[in-house]
Design an enzyme around this catalytic site. Structure first.
Site, PDB file in Angstrom:
ATOM      1  N   GLY A  24       2.606 -10.517   2.863  1.00 13.02           N
ATOM      2  CA  GLY A  24       2.755  -9.261   2.132  1.00 13.02           C
ATOM      3  C   GLY A  24       2.345  -8.046   2.937  1.00 13.02           C
ATOM      4  O   GLY A  24       1.821  -8.122   4.055  1.00 13.02           O
ATOM      5  N   LEU A  26      -0.022  -5.704   2.329  1.00 12.73           N
ATOM      6  CA  LEU A  26      -1.449  -5.462   2.518  1.00 12.73           C
ATOM      7  C   LEU A  26      -1.987  -6.255   3.703  1.00 12.73           C
ATOM      8  O   LEU A  26      -2.743  -5.725   4.530  1.00 12.73           O
ATOM      9  CB  LEU A  26      -2.227  -5.823   1.253  1.00 12.73           C
ATOM     10  CG  LEU A  26      -3.747  -5.667   1.343  1.00 12.73           C
ATOM     11  CD1 LEU A  26      -4.130  -4.213   1.565  1.00 12.73           C
ATOM     12  CD2 LEU A  26      -4.431  -6.205   0.096  1.00 12.73           C
ATOM     13  N   ALA A  27      -1.603  -7.519   3.806  1.00 17.77           N
ATOM     14  CA  ALA A  27      -2.065  -8.336   4.927  1.00 17.77           C
ATOM     15  C   ALA A  27      -1.575  -7.762   6.242  1.00 17.77           C
ATOM     16  O   ALA A  27      -2.344  -7.665   7.221  1.00 17.77           O
ATOM     17  CB  ALA A  27      -1.577  -9.771   4.759  1.00 17.77           C
ATOM     18  N   ARG A  55       3.996 -18.310  -0.263  1.00 14.77           N
ATOM     19  CA  ARG A  55       5.078 -19.224  -0.647  1.00 14.77           C
ATOM     20  C   ARG A  55       6.118 -19.344   0.473  1.00 14.77           C
ATOM     21  O   ARG A  55       6.706 -20.395   0.678  1.00 14.77           O
ATOM     22  CB  ARG A  55       5.774 -18.716  -1.912  1.00 14.77           C
ATOM     23  CG  ARG A  55       4.961 -18.854  -3.190  1.00 14.77           C
ATOM     24  CD  ARG A  55       5.777 -18.393  -4.387  1.00 14.77           C
ATOM     25  NE  ARG A  55       6.958 -19.233  -4.591  1.00 14.77           N
ATOM     26  CZ  ARG A  55       7.057 -20.164  -5.538  1.00 14.77           C
ATOM     27  NH1 ARG A  55       6.044 -20.388  -6.354  1.00 14.77           N
ATOM     28  NH2 ARG A  55       8.150 -20.863  -5.683  1.00 14.77           N
ATOM     29  N   ASP A  98       2.603 -23.286  -3.000  1.00 11.56           N
ATOM     30  CA  ASP A  98       2.788 -22.843  -4.391  1.00 11.56           C
ATOM     31  C   ASP A  98       1.404 -22.863  -5.032  1.00 11.56           C
ATOM     32  O   ASP A  98       0.750 -23.909  -5.082  1.00 11.56           O
ATOM     33  CB  ASP A  98       3.738 -23.793  -5.106  1.00 11.56           C
ATOM     34  CG  ASP A  98       3.935 -23.439  -6.586  1.00 11.56           C
ATOM     35  OD1 ASP A  98       3.207 -22.564  -7.107  1.00 11.56           O
ATOM     36  OD2 ASP A  98       4.808 -24.054  -7.224  1.00 11.56           O
ATOM     37  N   ASP A 190     -12.742  -2.290  -3.754  1.00 14.72           N
ATOM     38  CA  ASP A 190     -12.174  -0.957  -3.923  1.00 14.72           C
ATOM     39  C   ASP A 190     -12.271  -0.323  -2.543  1.00 14.72           C
ATOM     40  O   ASP A 190     -13.354   0.073  -2.114  1.00 14.72           O
ATOM     41  CB  ASP A 190     -12.963  -0.142  -4.957  1.00 14.72           C
ATOM     42  CG  ASP A 190     -12.346   1.233  -5.207  1.00 14.72           C
ATOM     43  OD1 ASP A 190     -11.655   1.741  -4.308  1.00 14.72           O
ATOM     44  OD2 ASP A 190     -12.561   1.802  -6.290  1.00 14.72           O
ATOM     45  N   HIS A 191     -11.138  -0.240  -1.847  1.00 11.81           N
ATOM     46  CA  HIS A 191     -11.220   0.137  -0.425  1.00 11.81           C
ATOM     47  C   HIS A 191     -11.781   1.542  -0.213  1.00 11.81           C
ATOM     48  O   HIS A 191     -12.260   1.859   0.870  1.00 11.81           O
ATOM     49  CB  HIS A 191      -9.864  -0.024   0.259  1.00 11.81           C
ATOM     50  CG  HIS A 191      -8.835   0.997  -0.144  1.00 11.81           C
ATOM     51  ND1 HIS A 191      -7.963   0.801  -1.191  1.00 11.81           N
ATOM     52  CD2 HIS A 191      -8.541   2.207   0.372  1.00 11.81           C
ATOM     53  CE1 HIS A 191      -7.178   1.853  -1.302  1.00 11.81           C
ATOM     54  NE2 HIS A 191      -7.507   2.727  -0.364  1.00 11.81           N
ATOM     55  N   ASP A 248      -4.005   3.367 -11.948  1.00  9.02           N
ATOM     56  CA  ASP A 248      -3.871   3.062 -10.529  1.00  9.02           C
ATOM     57  C   ASP A 248      -4.969   3.708  -9.694  1.00  9.02           C
ATOM     58  O   ASP A 248      -5.439   3.120  -8.712  1.00  9.02           O
ATOM     59  CB  ASP A 248      -2.497   3.532 -10.028  1.00  9.02           C
ATOM     60  CG  ASP A 248      -2.204   3.065  -8.610  1.00  9.02           C
ATOM     61  OD1 ASP A 248      -2.397   1.863  -8.328  1.00  9.02           O
ATOM     62  OD2 ASP A 248      -1.777   3.894  -7.785  1.00  9.02           O
ATOM     63  N   HIS A 253     -10.836   4.323  -7.960  1.00  5.32           N
ATOM     64  CA  HIS A 253     -11.215   5.242  -6.885  1.00  5.32           C
ATOM     65  C   HIS A 253     -11.939   6.491  -7.396  1.00  5.32           C
ATOM     66  O   HIS A 253     -12.992   6.872  -6.878  1.00  5.32           O
ATOM     67  CB  HIS A 253      -9.977   5.690  -6.097  1.00  5.32           C
ATOM     68  CG  HIS A 253      -9.210   4.576  -5.473  1.00  5.32           C
ATOM     69  ND1 HIS A 253      -9.787   3.373  -5.125  1.00  5.32           N
ATOM     70  CD2 HIS A 253      -7.902   4.473  -5.112  1.00  5.32           C
ATOM     71  CE1 HIS A 253      -8.868   2.591  -4.580  1.00  5.32           C
ATOM     72  NE2 HIS A 253      -7.726   3.231  -4.579  1.00  5.32           N
ATOM     73  N   LYS A 354       0.755  12.011  -7.237  1.00 10.37           N
ATOM     74  CA  LYS A 354       1.735  11.757  -6.188  1.00 10.37           C
ATOM     75  C   LYS A 354       2.632  12.979  -6.018  1.00 10.37           C
ATOM     76  O   LYS A 354       2.754  13.801  -6.913  1.00 10.37           O
ATOM     77  CB  LYS A 354       2.568  10.519  -6.523  1.00 10.37           C
ATOM     78  CG  LYS A 354       1.742   9.228  -6.466  1.00 10.37           C
ATOM     79  CD  LYS A 354       2.614   8.002  -6.598  1.00 10.37           C
ATOM     80  CE  LYS A 354       1.782   6.731  -6.417  1.00 10.37           C
ATOM     81  NZ  LYS A 354       1.244   6.604  -5.050  1.00 10.37           N
ATOM     82  N   LYS A 359      -1.813  15.324   1.682  1.00  8.56           N
ATOM     83  CA  LYS A 359      -2.504  14.031   1.567  1.00  8.56           C
ATOM     84  C   LYS A 359      -3.971  14.287   1.870  1.00  8.56           C
ATOM     85  O   LYS A 359      -4.337  14.649   2.993  1.00  8.56           O
ATOM     86  CB  LYS A 359      -1.922  13.024   2.560  1.00  8.56           C
ATOM     87  CG  LYS A 359      -2.668  11.684   2.603  1.00  8.56           C
ATOM     88  CD  LYS A 359      -2.054  10.749   3.632  1.00  8.56           C
ATOM     89  CE  LYS A 359      -2.882   9.481   3.820  1.00  8.56           C
ATOM     90  NZ  LYS A 359      -3.011   8.687   2.592  1.00  8.56           N
TER      91      LYS A 359
END
Length: 516
Positions: A24, A26-27, A55, A98, A190-191, A248, A253, A354, A359
């Site tokens: 994915g 994030l990884a 998977r 799986d 929570d990054h 979100d 945050h 958004k 930013k």
């Protein structure tokens, strides 16, 4: 102490890291680069291994090619020469799985034990679930039933936000996970709590004699927290349309940064003592007891078509996988109060959205103005003093004070004393996921959220969401590329304040949208 000894002092204990969701986004963007940075800095001992789990079918060679591509594109360190890279990549393996197939987890156990024998790893296992929250419970059950928790070392579970959709779903999710893991084994990430300047708030507050005595309602007029994104929902339209800005960003945050600003000094700098103080702040938040209170203190809005730096941008309802009649908010702002002795009467203004012009993540602490009587009859006005903590993208702090303009008799001008941490450290500033992965492996839970934090935050947010559900028509709009609806500015004007420009903007460049 030489460099080698210093590195060993900071090294994590040997462990196998399991990245569920290894194919994915994030990884690829965060987790693999974080692990490589820790490796390059000597913070990973040689007895570590990483197993990517997903998977999708992948050979070991394909997985390591993906890993190399991730490092080249997203890591702050370049990939080493062939020999160095191969030594690093040797620690990585892949398992197609799986998550509901217990037999697959038994195969994973055998693969893990082989790697632990190969690298002489002491049986410590860290499970990082970069997955949708509804899968957390099933993965936990399969880890248990597949024998993955039967090791001689420790087991730790790291889970991503969002932790549930509301308090009832979060409680159900927590019950499932707690059937398998103890609370002290669960690391809810929570990054934002891993960001350098968020962690620096404690030191700024508690380590400086000219701040802590003033950190109260006698000297502070208001606090403003801004988290702005220039992007839209992009490929996350399906998820975002069921979440919205409040869930979100607000529940995690925004409230976490508020707790860092408002918390009392902990009795000791131990993880549980620090988290105790954060929970006290959340419990002190003034609850909204009616729809009218929500209407008077919270603004929700959605971006429409607009223009940003000469580029035409679609409205939210035109985004991919978004309902054309969606009432999901892409922006919210709120005036909240922390009803305790220290902060009684001080408004905290929070906003996030958004398709904003900049930013940025900034916290502005506005101090009460000095008496103007000395300057009565003169055209010069004293500006309030500000302490600004810049969290993202530029890290640093600046203090705004008043001083006499050089060459004048008594003309006053604001003067900024600026410390730019990013300018000093540059690209080698550690990324949030590096710190948090390192902390989780070390067993340091300071900057992870405890269950009572999560539950209390959801309880506060759910009241707002429920009021919005009963009043669907109260949705403001703002063109993409502006700072949101004018109603946000009016939140502060009612109290005699205004939003301070963020990220070095001139005040004149702050553009609001007045609903038609």
């Amino acid at each position: 102490m030489d460099n080698k000894q210093m590195q060993n002092e900071a090294q994590t204990p040997g462990a196998v890291f399991f990245i569920f969701g290894a194919t994915g986004d994030l990884a690829r963007r965060k987790l693999f680069p974080a692990i490589y940075s820790l490796y390059r800095e000597g913070k990973l001992a040689d007895d570590f291994a990483v197993i990517g789990v997903a998977r999708r079918p992948r050979s070991q060679e394909e997985f390591r090619d993906d890993l190399l591509e991730s490092i080249r594109e997203f890591c702050r360190y370049p990939a080493g020469n062939t020999e160095e890279w191969n030594a690093f990549a040797e620690h990585f393996e892949y398992k197609s799985l799986d998550i509901n197939n217990v037999d697959g987890f038994r195969e994973l156990r055998e693969q893990t034990e082989q790697l632990e024998a190969k690298f002489n790893t002491p049986g410590n296992r860290l499970f990082y679930l970069a997955l949708a929250p509804e899968l957390f419970g099933n993965v936990s059950y399969s880890l248990r039933d597949g024998g993955m928790l039967e090791s001689k070392g420790w087991n730790r579970l790291v889970i991503e936000k969002p932790f549930g959709y509301d308090l009832p779903s979060a409680e159900k999710l927590n019950e499932q996970i707690r059937e398998v893991f103890k609370e002290e084994e669960i690391y809810r990430i929570d990054h934002y709590l891993g960001k350098e300047m968020v962690q620096n708030i404690e030191v700024i507050r508690f380590g400086n004699a000219f701040f802590e005595p003033l950190w109260n309602n006698k000297h502070i007029a208001n606090v403003q927290i801004t988290l702005g994104e220039t992007v839209g929902v992009e490929e996350r339209g399906g998820y975002y349309d069921h979440s919205g800005a409040l869930r979100d960003m607000g529940q995690n945050h925004m409230l976490q940064m508020l707790t860092m600003i408002a918390m009392e000094p902990p009795s000791r700098l131990f993880p549980e003592d620090i988290r105790d103080e954060k929970v006290k702040v959340l419990r002190s938040l003034r609850e909204f007891t009616s729809d009218e209170e929500v209407r008077n203190n919270v603004v929700r809005a959605q971006y429409t078509e607009g223009e940003y730096r000469g580029k035409q941008l679609p409205g939210y309802r035109q985004e991919d996988k978004v309902d054309p009649e969606s009432n999901t908010e892409t922006y919210f702002a709120a005036r909240v109060f922390v009803d305790n002795f220290r902060w009684a009467g001080v408004p905290f203004y929070i906003r996030t959205g958004k398709r904003l012009p900049v930013k940025t993540t900034e916290i502005v602490v506005e101090f009460k103005s000095m008496p103007n009587n000395v300057y009565l009859g003169k055209k010069y006005k004293l500006e309030p003093n500000l302490l600004v903590i810049r969290v993202n993208p530029m890290e640093g702090i600046y203090i705004k004070i008043n001083a006499k303009k050089p060459g004048s008799d008594s003309e006053i001008q604001p003067l900024a004393m600026d410390f730019c941490q990013s300018c000093m450290i540059g690209i080698n500033s550690p990324e949030a996921y590096e710190r948090l992965l390192h902390d989780a492996a070390e067993g340091d839970s300071t900057y992870f959220t405890r269950w009572d934090e999560v539950a209390t935050a959801w309880s506060f947010v759910d009241r707002i969401a429920a009021a919005w559900g009963r009043n669907q028509g109260e949705l403001h709009t703002y063109p993409a590329g502006t700072w949101g609806p004018e109603a946000t500015a009016k939140l502060l004007e009612q109290d005699g304040f205004h939003w301070w420009p963020v990220n070095g903007q001139d005040e004149d460049s702050v553009v609001w949208h007045v609903n038609g």
